[in-house]
Design an enzyme around this catalytic site. Sequence first.
Site, PDB file in Angstrom:
ATOM      1  N   SER A  19      93.412  75.603   3.679  1.00  0.00           N
ATOM      2  CA  SER A  19      91.973  75.584   3.979  1.00  0.00           C
ATOM      3  C   SER A  19      91.554  74.443   4.894  1.00  0.00           C
ATOM      4  CB  SER A  19      91.182  75.511   2.665  1.00  0.00           C
ATOM      5  OG  SER A  19      91.688  74.492   1.832  1.00  0.00           O
ATOM      6  N   ARG A  20      92.276  73.334   4.833  1.00  0.00           N
ATOM      7  CA  ARG A  20      91.818  72.131   5.551  1.00  0.00           C
ATOM      8  C   ARG A  20      93.010  71.405   6.164  1.00  0.00           C
ATOM      9  NH1 ARG A  20      90.239  68.434   1.911  1.00  0.00           N
ATOM     10  NH2 ARG A  20      90.711  69.543  -0.012  1.00  0.00           N
ATOM     11  N   VAL A  69      98.224  75.980  -7.134  1.00  0.00           N
ATOM     12  CA  VAL A  69      99.699  76.035  -7.053  1.00  0.00           C
ATOM     13  C   VAL A  69     100.376  75.488  -8.308  1.00  0.00           C
ATOM     14  CG1 VAL A  69      99.842  75.957  -4.524  1.00  0.00           C
ATOM     15  CG2 VAL A  69      99.867  73.813  -5.815  1.00  0.00           C
ATOM     16  N   ASN A  95     102.434  73.427   1.498  1.00  0.00           N
ATOM     17  CA  ASN A  95     101.709  72.304   2.106  1.00  0.00           C
ATOM     18  C   ASN A  95     100.712  71.648   1.154  1.00  0.00           C
ATOM     19  OD1 ASN A  95     100.287  70.871   4.533  1.00  0.00           O
ATOM     20  ND2 ASN A  95      98.681  72.104   3.563  1.00  0.00           N
ATOM     21  N   TYR A 160     102.800  59.747  -6.028  1.00  0.00           N
ATOM     22  CA  TYR A 160     102.790  60.545  -4.790  1.00  0.00           C
ATOM     23  C   TYR A 160     104.160  60.457  -4.112  1.00  0.00           C
ATOM     24  CZ  TYR A 160     101.358  62.070  -0.093  1.00  0.00           C
ATOM     25  OH  TYR A 160     101.263  62.731   1.119  1.00  0.00           O
ATOM     26  N   VAL A 161     104.666  59.240  -4.007  1.00  0.00           N
ATOM     27  CA  VAL A 161     105.953  59.033  -3.352  1.00  0.00           C
ATOM     28  C   VAL A 161     107.075  59.718  -4.137  1.00  0.00           C
ATOM     29  CG1 VAL A 161     107.673  57.279  -2.755  1.00  0.00           C
ATOM     30  CG2 VAL A 161     105.260  56.889  -2.217  1.00  0.00           C
ATOM     31  N   ALA A 162     107.026  59.588  -5.471  1.00  0.00           N
ATOM     32  CA  ALA A 162     108.061  60.223  -6.293  1.00  0.00           C
ATOM     33  C   ALA A 162     108.033  61.735  -6.101  1.00  0.00           C
ATOM     34  CB  ALA A 162     107.848  59.862  -7.768  1.00  0.00           C
ATOM     35  N   LYS A 164     106.996  63.368  -3.471  1.00  0.00           N
ATOM     36  CA  LYS A 164     107.418  63.720  -2.113  1.00  0.00           C
ATOM     37  C   LYS A 164     108.925  63.507  -1.922  1.00  0.00           C
ATOM     38  CE  LYS A 164     103.419  65.054  -0.539  1.00  0.00           C
ATOM     39  NZ  LYS A 164     103.201  66.470  -0.182  1.00  0.00           N
TER      40      LYS A 164
HETATM   41  P1  NAP Z   1      93.939  67.491   2.753  1.00  0.00           P
HETATM   42  O1  NAP Z   1      93.174  67.442   4.034  1.00  0.00           O
HETATM   43  O2  NAP Z   1      93.489  66.664   1.605  1.00  0.00           O
HETATM   44  O3  NAP Z   1      94.051  69.029   2.287  1.00  0.00           O
HETATM   45  C1  NAP Z   1      94.711  69.341   1.079  1.00  0.00           C
HETATM   46  C2  NAP Z   1      94.866  70.827   0.953  1.00  0.00           C
HETATM   47  O4  NAP Z   1      95.580  71.095  -0.259  1.00  0.00           O
HETATM   48  C3  NAP Z   1      93.534  71.553   0.858  1.00  0.00           C
HETATM   49  O5  NAP Z   1      93.667  72.780   1.540  1.00  0.00           O
HETATM   50  C4  NAP Z   1      93.370  71.796  -0.647  1.00  0.00           C
HETATM   51  O6  NAP Z   1      92.604  72.968  -0.979  1.00  0.00           O
HETATM   52  C5  NAP Z   1      94.825  72.017  -1.031  1.00  0.00           C
HETATM   53  N1  NAP Z   1      95.082  71.825  -2.460  1.00  0.00           N
HETATM   54  C6  NAP Z   1      94.936  70.688  -3.179  1.00  0.00           C
HETATM   55  N2  NAP Z   1      95.284  70.913  -4.461  1.00  0.00           N
HETATM   56  C7  NAP Z   1      95.658  72.218  -4.543  1.00  0.00           C
HETATM   57  C8  NAP Z   1      96.118  73.053  -5.587  1.00  0.00           C
HETATM   58  N3  NAP Z   1      96.263  72.584  -6.827  1.00  0.00           N
HETATM   59  N4  NAP Z   1      96.405  74.346  -5.314  1.00  0.00           N
HETATM   60  C9  NAP Z   1      96.264  74.835  -4.051  1.00  0.00           C
HETATM   61  N5  NAP Z   1      95.833  74.088  -3.014  1.00  0.00           N
HETATM   62  C10 NAP Z   1      95.532  72.804  -3.267  1.00  0.00           C
HETATM   63  O7  NAP Z   1      95.470  67.086   2.980  1.00  0.00           O
HETATM   64  P2  NAP Z   1      96.337  66.946   4.319  1.00  0.00           P
HETATM   65  O8  NAP Z   1      96.209  65.558   4.806  1.00  0.00           O
HETATM   66  O9  NAP Z   1      96.075  68.081   5.231  1.00  0.00           O
HETATM   67  O10 NAP Z   1      97.811  67.064   3.698  1.00  0.00           O
HETATM   68  C11 NAP Z   1      98.525  68.285   3.632  1.00  0.00           C
HETATM   69  C12 NAP Z   1      99.924  67.991   3.115  1.00  0.00           C
HETATM   70  O11 NAP Z   1     100.561  67.055   3.977  1.00  0.00           O
HETATM   71  C13 NAP Z   1      99.929  67.358   1.712  1.00  0.00           C
HETATM   72  O12 NAP Z   1     101.019  67.856   0.970  1.00  0.00           O
HETATM   73  C14 NAP Z   1     100.121  65.884   2.001  1.00  0.00           C
HETATM   74  O13 NAP Z   1     100.718  65.214   0.936  1.00  0.00           O
HETATM   75  C15 NAP Z   1     101.024  65.948   3.217  1.00  0.00           C
HETATM   76  N6  NAP Z   1     100.989  64.729   4.032  1.00  0.00           N
HETATM   77  C16 NAP Z   1      99.825  64.318   4.631  1.00  0.00           C
HETATM   78  C17 NAP Z   1      99.839  63.158   5.396  1.00  0.00           C
HETATM   79  C18 NAP Z   1      98.606  62.643   6.114  1.00  0.00           C
HETATM   80  O14 NAP Z   1      98.677  61.563   6.715  1.00  0.00           O
HETATM   81  N7  NAP Z   1      97.475  63.350   6.088  1.00  0.00           N
HETATM   82  C19 NAP Z   1     101.024  62.421   5.529  1.00  0.00           C
HETATM   83  C20 NAP Z   1     102.167  62.861   4.906  1.00  0.00           C
HETATM   84  C21 NAP Z   1     102.146  64.031   4.161  1.00  0.00           C
HETATM   85  P3  NAP Z   1      90.970  72.922  -1.157  1.00  0.00           P
HETATM   86  O15 NAP Z   1      90.411  72.958   0.245  1.00  0.00           O
HETATM   87  O16 NAP Z   1      90.639  74.163  -1.913  1.00  0.00           O
HETATM   88  O17 NAP Z   1      90.651  71.671  -1.874  1.00  0.00           O
END
Ligand code: NAP
Length: 252
Positions: A19-20, A69, A95, A160-162, A164
């Site tokens: 979604s985002r 999820v 994701n 979070y780190v664990a 990942k």
């Molecule tokens: P974000 O903007 O916070 O978006 C999180 C997404 O996960 C949203 O679509 C949210 O859905 C969904 N979500 C959360 N809990 C959920 C659940 N229980 N079931 C289904 N969907 C769920 O995060 P992002 O920055 O795009 O990160 C995406 C991925 O990349 C994550 O796994 C994050 O750990 C990883 N990551 C991000 C970064 C960074 O710098 N941003 C760096 C390393 C890794 P809703 O819209 O419905 O809330």
Amino acid sequence: MTQQSKSLSGRIALVTGGSRGIGRAICTKLASLGATVYVNYTSNQAAADETVKLCQAEGVQAYAIGFDVSDSAAVDAAIERIQKESTKLDILVNNAGISKDGLFVRMKDEDWQRIMNINLNGAFYCARAAARLMMKARYGRIVNMSSIVGEMGNAGQAPYVASKAALIGLTKSVAKELASRNVTVNAVTPGYIETEMTDVLDAKRKEELMGVIPLGRIGSPNDIANVTAFLVSDDASYVTGQIIGVNGGMYM
Ligand code: NAP
């Protein structure tokens, strides 16, 4: 559009947390390459609907599919729905993820468990359900969204780190199990990417991070989407069990 730019035509994809942020960029990238996209969300349906519209604007079918999820039964039901509607699932991008920062010694049990349930268990439930279909079809692509901190460690983010780091182990093990069925499993480890997840960092922390990125800029969700699109393409048919850093050189 050239033939090559529609390289995912006929493929059915599910992106959790589509979604985002990074998930939205992945959905629209896969759609631009011709895939039918299921956009998962858990709470923000309006954002998922917006992603669906962006995908449809690329001329493909796209659907919002709400489920948590970390709910194993809900995951199984969602994958069953996809199979009924689209007959198969070719691509899964695990994701969805959350973070909650805090000092390790003060971390509450419920925060630890919630992060593990979503980031790690969620990826396991989705991959297991998807793999059943992919193994039968003798084709599949799974990408797990890990993180640079899963490779480096990070103070203030132990759960979070664990979660990942565990995703990296899951990726390699499942890659070995599914390889004979032509199902590839890889992980992407993003660095510092501009999304709502990193918006919460204060200015000082953002500046510190910028100082350790050799390419000198924050990553964009599209940087992650481009690499993910490669991993789920036929061009990556000989790539499995790999952990691909997309971090501007922050970790080498
Ligand atoms: P974000 O903007 O916070 O978006 C999180 C997404 O996960 C949203 O679509 C949210 O859905 C969904 N979500 C959360 N809990 C959920 C659940 N229980 N079931 C289904 N969907 C769920 O995060 P992002 O920055 O795009 O990160 C995406 C991925 O990349 C994550 O796994 C994050 O750990 C990883 N990551 C991000 C970064 C960074 O710098 N941003 C760096 C390393 C890794 P809703 O819209 O419905 O809330």
